[in-house]
Design a protein around this motif. Sequence first.
Motif, PDB file in Angstrom:
ATOM      1  N   PHE A 112       0.833  -1.199   0.000  1.00 22.57           N
ATOM      2  CA  PHE A 112       0.000   0.000   0.000  1.00 22.57           C
ATOM      3  C   PHE A 112       0.869   1.249   0.000  1.00 22.57           C
ATOM      4  CE2 PHE A 112      -1.975   3.403   2.520  1.00 22.57           C
ATOM      5  CZ  PHE A 112      -3.105   3.653   1.755  1.00 22.57           C
ATOM      6  N   GLY A 113       1.953   1.207   0.796  1.00 26.45           N
ATOM      7  CA  GLY A 113       2.853   2.347   0.871  1.00 26.45           C
ATOM      8  C   GLY A 113       3.485   2.694  -0.465  1.00 26.45           C
ATOM      9  N   HIS A 114       3.677   1.682  -1.313  1.00 26.58           N
ATOM     10  CA  HIS A 114       4.291   1.928  -2.624  1.00 26.58           C
ATOM     11  C   HIS A 114       3.255   2.250  -3.702  1.00 26.58           C
ATOM     12  CE1 HIS A 114       8.392   1.057  -1.511  1.00 26.58           C
ATOM     13  NE2 HIS A 114       8.053  -0.106  -0.979  1.00 26.58           N
ATOM     14  N   ARG A 115       2.012   1.749  -3.498  1.00 23.06           N
ATOM     15  CA  ARG A 115       0.989   1.939  -4.525  1.00 23.06           C
ATOM     16  C   ARG A 115       0.489   3.376  -4.594  1.00 23.06           C
ATOM     17  NH1 ARG A 115      -1.393  -2.771  -2.478  1.00 23.06           N
ATOM     18  NH2 ARG A 115      -3.032  -1.503  -1.518  1.00 23.06           N
ATOM     19  N   VAL A 116       0.375   4.027  -3.441  1.00 20.82           N
ATOM     20  CA  VAL A 116      -0.215   5.364  -3.419  1.00 20.82           C
ATOM     21  C   VAL A 116       0.878   6.431  -3.374  1.00 20.82           C
ATOM     22  CG1 VAL A 116      -2.294   4.564  -2.270  1.00 20.82           C
ATOM     23  CG2 VAL A 116      -0.378   5.351  -0.900  1.00 20.82           C
ATOM     24  N   SER A 117       0.572   7.577  -3.940  1.00 22.45           N
ATOM     25  CA  SER A 117       1.508   8.698  -3.903  1.00 22.45           C
ATOM     26  C   SER A 117       1.280   9.505  -2.632  1.00 22.45           C
ATOM     27  CB  SER A 117       1.311   9.590  -5.136  1.00 22.45           C
ATOM     28  OG  SER A 117       0.058  10.249  -5.060  1.00 22.45           O
ATOM     29  N   MET A 118       2.250  10.331  -2.278  1.00 24.71           N
ATOM     30  CA  MET A 118       2.089  11.156  -1.082  1.00 24.71           C
ATOM     31  C   MET A 118       0.946  12.155  -1.259  1.00 24.71           C
ATOM     32  SD  MET A 118       4.181   9.832   0.928  1.00 24.71           S
ATOM     33  CE  MET A 118       3.803  10.966   2.254  1.00 24.71           C
ATOM     34  N   GLY A 119       0.755  12.616  -2.487  1.00 22.41           N
ATOM     35  CA  GLY A 119      -0.357  13.527  -2.753  1.00 22.41           C
ATOM     36  C   GLY A 119      -1.692  12.859  -2.517  1.00 22.41           C
ATOM     37  N   GLN A 120      -1.817  11.589  -2.928  1.00 19.75           N
ATOM     38  CA  GLN A 120      -3.053  10.851  -2.699  1.00 19.75           C
ATOM     39  C   GLN A 120      -3.317  10.669  -1.208  1.00 19.75           C
ATOM     40  OE1 GLN A 120      -1.927   7.472  -5.178  1.00 19.75           O
ATOM     41  NE2 GLN A 120      -3.676   7.872  -6.526  1.00 19.75           N
ATOM     42  N   LEU A 121      -2.258  10.360  -0.450  1.00 17.78           N
ATOM     43  CA  LEU A 121      -2.423  10.180   0.990  1.00 17.78           C
ATOM     44  C   LEU A 121      -2.890  11.471   1.647  1.00 17.78           C
ATOM     45  CD1 LEU A 121       0.641   7.989   2.086  1.00 17.78           C
ATOM     46  CD2 LEU A 121      -1.764   7.332   1.987  1.00 17.78           C
ATOM     47  N   GLN A 122      -2.298  12.582   1.253  1.00 18.23           N
ATOM     48  CA  GLN A 122      -2.686  13.849   1.864  1.00 18.23           C
ATOM     49  C   GLN A 122      -4.135  14.184   1.563  1.00 18.23           C
ATOM     50  OE1 GLN A 122       0.019  17.211   1.489  1.00 18.23           O
ATOM     51  NE2 GLN A 122       1.704  15.835   1.008  1.00 18.23           N
ATOM     52  N   GLU A 123      -4.595  13.863   0.365  1.00 20.33           N
ATOM     53  CA  GLU A 123      -5.960  14.219  -0.021  1.00 20.33           C
ATOM     54  C   GLU A 123      -7.005  13.268   0.550  1.00 20.33           C
ATOM     55  OE1 GLU A 123      -7.104  16.859  -1.509  1.00 20.33           O
ATOM     56  OE2 GLU A 123      -5.098  17.709  -1.633  1.00 20.33           O
ATOM     57  N   THR A 124      -6.644  12.010   0.736  1.00 21.61           N
ATOM     58  CA  THR A 124      -7.648  11.016   1.135  1.00 21.61           C
ATOM     59  C   THR A 124      -7.583  10.619   2.605  1.00 21.61           C
ATOM     60  OG1 THR A 124      -6.180   9.200   0.451  1.00 21.61           O
ATOM     61  CG2 THR A 124      -7.734  10.040  -1.187  1.00 21.61           C
ATOM     62  N   MET A 125      -6.439  10.799   3.248  1.00 22.10           N
ATOM     63  CA  MET A 125      -6.272  10.313   4.625  1.00 22.10           C
ATOM     64  C   MET A 125      -6.190  11.411   5.680  1.00 22.10           C
ATOM     65  SD  MET A 125      -6.301   7.060   4.287  1.00 22.10           S
ATOM     66  CE  MET A 125      -5.999   5.742   3.123  1.00 22.10           C
ATOM     67  N   ILE A 126      -5.811  12.603   5.289  1.00 21.97           N
ATOM     68  CA  ILE A 126      -5.557  13.664   6.267  1.00 21.97           C
ATOM     69  C   ILE A 126      -6.785  14.554   6.437  1.00 21.97           C
ATOM     70  CG2 ILE A 126      -4.070  15.591   6.876  1.00 21.97           C
ATOM     71  CD1 ILE A 126      -2.765  12.778   6.876  1.00 21.97           C
ATOM     72  N   GLN A 127      -7.158  14.812   7.687  1.00 23.98           N
ATOM     73  CA  GLN A 127      -8.293  15.674   7.989  1.00 23.98           C
ATOM     74  C   GLN A 127      -7.911  16.671   9.083  1.00 23.98           C
ATOM     75  OE1 GLN A 127     -11.668  13.200   8.928  1.00 23.98           O
ATOM     76  NE2 GLN A 127     -11.477  11.978   7.059  1.00 23.98           N
ATOM     77  N   ARG A 128      -8.756  17.666   9.248  1.00 26.21           N
ATOM     78  CA  ARG A 128      -8.499  18.714  10.236  1.00 26.21           C
ATOM     79  C   ARG A 128      -9.456  18.535  11.415  1.00 26.21           C
ATOM     80  NH1 ARG A 128      -5.724  23.431   9.362  1.00 26.21           N
ATOM     81  NH2 ARG A 128      -5.914  23.220   7.095  1.00 26.21           N
ATOM     82  N   VAL A 129      -8.910  18.521  12.632  1.00 26.70           N
ATOM     83  CA  VAL A 129      -9.709  18.295  13.833  1.00 26.70           C
ATOM     84  C   VAL A 129     -10.798  19.361  13.962  1.00 26.70           C
ATOM     85  CG1 VAL A 129      -9.651  18.137  16.361  1.00 26.70           C
ATOM     86  CG2 VAL A 129      -7.773  17.190  15.007  1.00 26.70           C
TER      87      VAL A 129
END
Length: 423
Positions: free
Chosen positions: A222-239
């Motif tokens: 999974f770490g290799h399949r996704v780009s860092m941009g994808q992770l930031q857009e899909t996994m990161i949220q603001r409290v």
Amino acid sequence: MRYMATYDLMETVRNTNQWLGASAKALAAYPMFSMAPNPALHWMGAWGEVTERTFARMVVKPDWGIHSFTCEDGKDHVVQIETVVERDFGDLIHFSVQGRKRRRKQVLLVAPMSGHYATLLRSTVISLLPDCEVFITDWHNARDIPVSAGKFDVEDYTLYLADFMRELGPDTHVIAICQPAPLTLAATAYLAEQDPDAQPRTLTLIGGPIDPDATPTDVTDFGHRVSMGQLQETMIQRVGFKYKGVGRMVYPGLLQLSSFMSMNADRHSEAFLNQINRVMKGDASDHDAHNRFYDEYLAVMDMPAEFYLSTVERIFKNGEIAKNTFTVDGHKVDIGAITTVAVKTVEGAKDDISAPGQCVAALDLLTGLPDSKKASHLEPDAGHYGIFAGRSWRNNIRPLVLDFIETNSPKPAKKAANKNAAA
């Protein structure tokens, strides 16, 4: 995804399910329904009880539940949890057994910051208390940390560990479990170069991704399949506004939990269905096996976004620990600088998260350490959880780790004979 609305939406869904469970439980308990017993109502009440408990536990930090401990004198001694070092993102705490002579073996357990609280290692702590003075890293939930506290990434994590080791001194035996293994290795190497006198005496790495590419798993893929941009857009949220960390960017624990659950969805679904049937029959209890496990498993914490993203990028994608290119605060850490700390690796043959080969790779990086100070163990039939808790840990791994610590500890000085004693 990087908006408060998405974070609050997940909390709204959780809160709604908790309310639905509580409502179903209350409705099924109405006395009037007892006039004409209906199995469907009993099932609805059982479903409500299990559902309410399930969703309520997701936002509550579990208690350590270690109140007393039976020592060799046969008496119960009170266990006090003392904060040794207090920091914004995590504390160093000590399980102090009152009225007991201090143990010679001083152990620092490095708990994962991977979505669960340090209480996940409760059974590990209990198993070590008879023989050791136990300290542990107690990481905080990022949702409760104000934005003013600043960032926290893998370098900050490593510096925290180095400071904790300095605080405890050189007679410490460090045990890093799962996710923190590579960063604990880096922290030890950092001390070897910057403050050699503060290095621990031994370092035990249990099921950690030192070299994730040594034996790929779904996690590493999974770490290799996704780009860092994808992770930031899909996994990161603001409290959201509900918590002290309002505005902080995080990887939400609820999102991590959904990933955990999806990996074994059929098994979890069956477990909850069985629990509903047990509640309906009156066979369940507040502290039965299901509740003991899931009260801990479902209690998740948010991770700082920069920690999550830097872990994926630097540990998994770039393999900085595996390639010995990791830097801390502008300083390139050389793992080969470790020359005196005895190092042992432990892996589980059935570990599907950090597969065998990923952790033992640490020994090849220790080019300055003699082979006599290196050790490894592969536990047959043990999965990821089993190598630090449960039967495999208690019966096989724990004794080996304690023997390793004892072997690499200075022998206690013998008391001088009394020359005036009668012959």
